[in-house]
Enzyme design. Sequence first.
Site, short mmCIF file in Angstrom:
data_model
loop_
_atom_site.label_atom_id
_atom_site.label_comp_id
_atom_site.label_asym_id
_atom_site.label_seq_id
_atom_site.Cartn_x
_atom_site.Cartn_y
_atom_site.Cartn_z
CE LYS A 21 -4.44 0.87 0.19
NZ LYS A 21 -5.59 0.02 -0.21
CG ASP A 48 -7.41 3.01 -0.75
OD1 ASP A 48 -7.90 1.88 -0.71
OD2 ASP A 48 -7.47 3.80 0.22
#
Length: 451
Positions: free
Chosen positions: A131, A171
Amino acid sequence: MMRNPNSLTFTGFMDGVKRRNKGQTEFHQAVAEWAHDVIPFVNENPHYQDHNLSERMTEPDRVIMFRVTWLDDDGRIRVNKGYRVQQSNAIGPYKGGLRFHPSVSLSVLKFLAFEQVFKNSLTGLPMGGAKGGSNFNPKGKSDGEIMRFCHAFMCELYRHIGPFTDVPAGDIGVGGREISYLFGQYKRLTNQFTGVLTGKGLSFGGSEIRVEATGYGTIYFMEDMLRHQKQDIEGKTCLVSGSGNVAIYATEKLIQHGAKPVTLSDSSGFIHDPDGITKKKLKWVKNLKEVRYGRISEYADEFGCEFYPGQRPWSVPCDLAFPCATQNEVNGEEAATLVKNGCIGVAEGANMGSDNDAIAVFRKAKILYGPPKAANAGGVAVSGLEMAQNSMRMSWTRKELNDHLGEIMKGIHERCVEYGSEKGGYVDYVRGANIAGFKKVADALISFGAV
Ligand code: NDP
Ligand code: 2IT
């Protein structure tokens, strides 16, 4: 019997995690949720006991932190933090989204990267976990500023990623527009056209259904849980939080399948439309959020319903609830209110939408609870299919991809049932997802030896 010296206690393990990762509260929270199920499982299975897997899995392979310097519209030089947490490439290249939001910190990205490893494992596709992102706030920025920020961000990130190394995606705050700017800059810097990012535009290697995949997949997962209890979604009153990518397409699928979504939210508050959000109203929301980047309060003015500033939707009576905004948006008290008001199922579009007190309430009440690792895995699953299409230099149809997505969500549901079923028919989906996700990564790590 002698106690195996490698057996762990939950408290002892968590003390070590907290000591090694001081102040990273979101990361501690995600690890605690996982360790609650995984530590007893490891202790009960000698095969997994002797490899120090829990400690290895909670230490990222590497963390990259960098400065992002960009020019705003007034000609001022601005500086933000950039990150990529490469958690594990045990079962495939690092894979996971980028988040641009002022709340982004190392702790937030570490919790997201950690959960991504097991989510990606659950999909059955060969993807590791990562991430990244920035504390950059896209709100109120011009299109030119967004472009210059994305280009500057990629100026550093490009050297750490690649189609066989690490494949980022979107995201919070990173959608189709940002992925396009990031991809354009990667291509310019490397002189290579590869599937290095997913969520790309359809004209340059993107996949059908990727935009819809997380939201649709969350509803498919809820339908799988309901079907397992011989129920269905039709006619159910549903609460959705958020009004971004995941919330919009979860709502679209609820409408398509005959359910009645009645709320949406953003960080300013929530709207409650007791008549139900219809296809026509949702089209208006898509324009508001995907084109105008407006606020959800405008919905109340447009369609004549209530807007509740500064509040979350969980006090509205419902059958099903779908947190689709951000982490820790349902606490223990709110979970108790949902259960008291007759909610029979919760599926998490958002990562860590419910805090650990809320999860304990759902588990105790034995309502259907689809944790994020399982319920929102549809997005990254279709990202995996985008990678496959890019490698083959071809593309599947919308129908083929939607069918694939449905099958992948079913597979995840089955794996959760396999590892989470209890006597009496209750399925603990949190445990099921944690154990099933863990096993595949653990087996790979064991076969690699001490790496
Ligand atoms: P978007 O940026 O499209 O939308 C985010 C939504 O959440 C917006 O409505 C935003 O409101 C709201 N929100 C963000 N932060 C907060 C906050 N602190 N408090 C209240 N509301 C907030 O992001 P996505 O829809 O892509 O992501 C939503 C969630 O889904 C995240 O948890 C993400 O990690 C998860 N997810 C996303 C996937 C994807 O493919 N995109 C895949 C799997 C999970 P506002 O505009 O006011 O900030
Ligand atoms: O949390 C997630 O799974 C995502 N943001 C999607 C990641 C991806 O690589 O598609």
